[in-house]
Design an enzyme around this catalytic site. Structure first.
Site, PDB file in Angstrom:
ATOM      1  N   SER A  64     -11.541  -6.513   7.539  1.00  0.00           N
ATOM      2  CA  SER A  64     -12.724  -5.921   6.920  1.00  0.00           C
ATOM      3  C   SER A  64     -13.414  -7.003   6.122  1.00  0.00           C
ATOM      4  O   SER A  64     -12.763  -7.687   5.335  1.00  0.00           O
ATOM      5  CB  SER A  64     -12.336  -4.802   5.945  1.00  0.00           C
ATOM      6  OG  SER A  64     -12.045  -3.621   6.642  1.00  0.00           O
TER       7      SER A  64
ATOM      8  N   ARG B 119      -0.889  -6.907  12.196  1.00  0.00           N
ATOM      9  CA  ARG B 119      -1.704  -6.374  13.284  1.00  0.00           C
ATOM     10  C   ARG B 119      -2.024  -7.461  14.316  1.00  0.00           C
ATOM     11  O   ARG B 119      -2.210  -7.165  15.494  1.00  0.00           O
ATOM     12  CB  ARG B 119      -2.985  -5.742  12.730  1.00  0.00           C
ATOM     13  CG  ARG B 119      -2.669  -4.456  11.962  1.00  0.00           C
ATOM     14  CD  ARG B 119      -3.891  -3.708  11.487  1.00  0.00           C
ATOM     15  NE  ARG B 119      -3.465  -2.499  10.765  1.00  0.00           N
ATOM     16  CZ  ARG B 119      -4.312  -1.577  10.299  1.00  0.00           C
ATOM     17  NH1 ARG B 119      -5.617  -1.721  10.472  1.00  0.00           N
ATOM     18  NH2 ARG B 119      -3.848  -0.513   9.668  1.00  0.00           N
TER      19      ARG B 119
ATOM     20  N   GLU C   6      -8.698  -1.801  13.822  1.00  0.00           N
ATOM     21  CA  GLU C   6      -9.120  -2.668  12.725  1.00  0.00           C
ATOM     22  C   GLU C   6      -8.095  -3.768  12.443  1.00  0.00           C
ATOM     23  O   GLU C   6      -6.904  -3.510  12.342  1.00  0.00           O
ATOM     24  CB  GLU C   6      -9.309  -1.828  11.452  1.00  0.00           C
ATOM     25  CG  GLU C   6      -9.669  -2.671  10.246  1.00  0.00           C
ATOM     26  CD  GLU C   6      -9.677  -1.851   8.956  1.00  0.00           C
ATOM     27  OE1 GLU C   6      -9.773  -0.614   9.024  1.00  0.00           O
ATOM     28  OE2 GLU C   6      -9.574  -2.472   7.885  1.00  0.00           O
TER      29      GLU C   6
ATOM     30  N   ARG D  89       0.656   0.341  10.418  1.00  0.00           N
ATOM     31  CA  ARG D  89       0.469   0.976   9.109  1.00  0.00           C
ATOM     32  C   ARG D  89       1.777   0.918   8.329  1.00  0.00           C
ATOM     33  O   ARG D  89       2.681   1.704   8.563  1.00  0.00           O
ATOM     34  CB  ARG D  89       0.021   2.421   9.315  1.00  0.00           C
ATOM     35  CG  ARG D  89      -0.580   3.098   8.098  1.00  0.00           C
ATOM     36  CD  ARG D  89      -0.996   4.518   8.425  1.00  0.00           C
ATOM     37  NE  ARG D  89      -2.034   4.572   9.446  1.00  0.00           N
ATOM     38  CZ  ARG D  89      -3.345   4.522   9.183  1.00  0.00           C
ATOM     39  NH1 ARG D  89      -3.753   4.463   7.945  1.00  0.00           N
ATOM     40  NH2 ARG D  89      -4.224   4.556  10.164  1.00  0.00           N
TER      41      ARG D  89
ATOM     42  N   ARG E  72       0.851  -1.187   0.000  1.00  0.00           N
ATOM     43  CA  ARG E  72       0.000   0.000   0.000  1.00  0.00           C
ATOM     44  C   ARG E  72       0.884   1.233   0.000  1.00  0.00           C
ATOM     45  O   ARG E  72       1.626   1.478   0.954  1.00  0.00           O
ATOM     46  CB  ARG E  72      -0.873   0.017   1.266  1.00  0.00           C
ATOM     47  CG  ARG E  72      -1.652  -1.278   1.516  1.00  0.00           C
ATOM     48  CD  ARG E  72      -3.031  -1.211   0.937  1.00  0.00           C
ATOM     49  NE  ARG E  72      -3.684  -2.514   0.950  1.00  0.00           N
ATOM     50  CZ  ARG E  72      -4.649  -2.869   1.814  1.00  0.00           C
ATOM     51  NH1 ARG E  72      -5.053  -2.005   2.737  1.00  0.00           N
ATOM     52  NH2 ARG E  72      -5.221  -4.051   1.733  1.00  0.00           N
TER      53      ARG E  72
END
Length: 426
Positions: free
Chosen positions: A352, A391, A349, A277, A262
């Site tokens: 998803s 995570r 989070e 992140r 990303r």
RNA sequence: GGAGUGAUGGCCGAGUUGGUCGAAGGCGCUCGCCUGCUAAGCGAGUAUACGGUUGUUAAGACCGUAUCGAGGGUUCGAAUCCCUCUCACUCCGCCA
């Protein structure tokens, strides 16, 4: 991509639904205007082509019988010139319509709650007891650094900021989680394990909805129409692109492990430390293809499958539902699963789970047939993280940290760690 | 990286002096017949997309256009001729 025919029939319905995602109704009017112009030009050029086809046959007949056809030929010369001109215009209009259509987001499902931002996402459920510490819990990057299992500094030297390097039992933990999650979904949830290439072409990215609008969120391979995948969703969803599946092939359940890249991850200035992140992280992704009438049941099931991982790891989490203001462009309905991070004193989070209905399927031309004679229909596509591994590492480090700086390994993971039950300072 | 071959419908495979080619033939599949059952046999059917007409914003029917890897060109007309690109395969080289 939305169904242009449905929009033609019920423009007001689409305007209303898309307004929940902050789309200007004028966009629909513009689309329909272009569409009408396209159809008008198409009708004319097709009429001329029909004339040309008929006349060509007549010319062939005449020539075969030795008759003179020069008058027809002269007439068709003009018709053909006009066709060429109109064809160009039709192509332009068609491209305009397609571009407008590709740029429109998916419509939210009626059950999605209204809201302005992530602050309005309702909590659906909460699971597990957040751990109580007799000491001040440390953030995971401090724990990892002290244990020498994640090296951020040298990762920056090797690559740059927002990259990490797992070391020793940290690397082992990463690998153990990947194996644990894959085995779990394959053995208990009936998934087919997939290991895709981490690079995908433009067609695939258009298929999942990452292009044309979100190209700047990805790393592009210089000089080639290839991108580093932002998630295994891309290769797995595109696996059956441009194919028509028999209905009994559904549901399709793919579990794929991959690195995810990303480029946007650095821009926010948030979470500058640790594993939350990064420009690259690893993830086990769950992709489901199913019958349209089943997709909302599948969404619930898929979300439960992701939650089951956290329950097996005994990590407290909650499920939230994403409101209209926070919903992604391609999403019809989405749940986020958030894991408890003690040092941040909040849920973050970690997965998803999304139903795209036929939005991706229409882009990817991904269809099925109810039976041999039935017309092809678009499948519904869904996906969910099952889970993001970085995570998960962060959550384990923080939730399982001990006062002496060591970290216990969740029971379910111990076999995957070769029997190691605790990571302590060497 | 070098050399070569090829790309046709669900699959196999014709076509290559441009003219009923959406495309022969076979396989597969669907429906029907036949048969005590199965197999075999016989008959019919069997692409997709888009636009239009009709229709209860249905199902369907009908008309038209496009599609023989993609794009462009020649021509009244191209699966068939020309150009560009992409991809696949084979051989050589290199390589984990």
């Amino acid at each position: 991509m939305l169904d242009i025919r449905a929009i033609r029939q019920q423009p007001d319905v689409f305007k209303a639904k898309l307004q929940r995602k902050k789309v200007d109704p004028a966009e629909i009017d513009r689309l329909l205007e272009r569409d009408a112009a396209w159809r008008e030009h198409l009708a004319e050029v097709e009429r001329l082509k029909a004339l040309r086809n008929q006349t060509s046959e007549a010319i062939a007949r005449k020539k075969k019988q030795g008759e003179d056809a020069s008058e027809d030929i002269a007439r068709m010369r003009e018709v053909s010139a006009r066709i060429q001109e109109l064809d160009g215009r039709v192509r332009e209009l068609e491209a305009e319509v397609r571009d407008l259509l590709l740029a429109l987001p998916n419509v939210p499902h009626d059950s999605v709650p209204d809201g302005e931002s992530e602050d309005d996402n309702p909590v659906i459920k909460t699971w597990g007891d957040v751990p109580q510490f007799s000491f001040a819990p440390k953030p995971h990057w401090e724990i990892a650094e002290a244990l020498d299992i994640v090296d951020s500094e040298r990762a920056v030297k090797i690559t740059g900021s927002r990259f990490v390097l797992y070391k020793g039992l940290g690397a082992r933990l990463e690998r153990a989680l990947a194996n644990f999650m894959l085995d779990f979904h394959v053995e208990r949830h009936g998934y087919t394990e997939m290991f895709p290439a981490f690079i995908a072409n433009e067609e695939s990215l258009v298929g999942t909805g990452n292009l044309p609008k979100f190209g700047d969120e990805m790393f592009k391979i210089e000089g080639l129409p290839y991108y580093l995948i932002p998630t295994a969703e891309v290769p797995l969803t595109n696996y059956y692109r441009d194919e028509i599946l028999p209905a009994d092939a559904l549901p399709v359940k793919f579990a794929g492990y991959s690195a995810c890249f990303r480029s946007e991850a650095g821009s926010a200035g948030k979470d500058t430390r640790g594993l939350i992140r990064l420009h690259q992280f690893q993830k086990v992704e769950l992709v489901n293809l199913c019958l349209p009438e089943q997709s909302y049941d599948v969404l619930e099931q898929l979300t439960r499958e992701a939650e089951a991982i956290l329950e097996a790891l005994e990590l407290p989490y909650r499920r939230i539902e994403i409101c209209t203001g926070d919903l992604g462009a391609k999403d019809a309905k989405k749940y986020d699963i958030e894991v408890w991070l003690p040092a941040q004193n909040r849920y973050r989070e970690i997965s998803s789970c999304t139903n795209f209905e036929d939005y991706q399927a229409r882009r990817a031309n991904l269809r099925f047939r109810r039976d041999e004679r039935a017309k092809p229909e678009f499948v519904h596509t869904l996906n969910g993280s099952g889970l993001a591994i970085g995570r998960t590492v962060a959550a384990i480090l923080e939730n399982y940290q001990q006062e002496d700086g060591s970290v216990l390994i969740p029971r379910a993971l111990v076999p995957y760690m070769g029997g190691i039950e605790r990571i302590a300072k060497a």
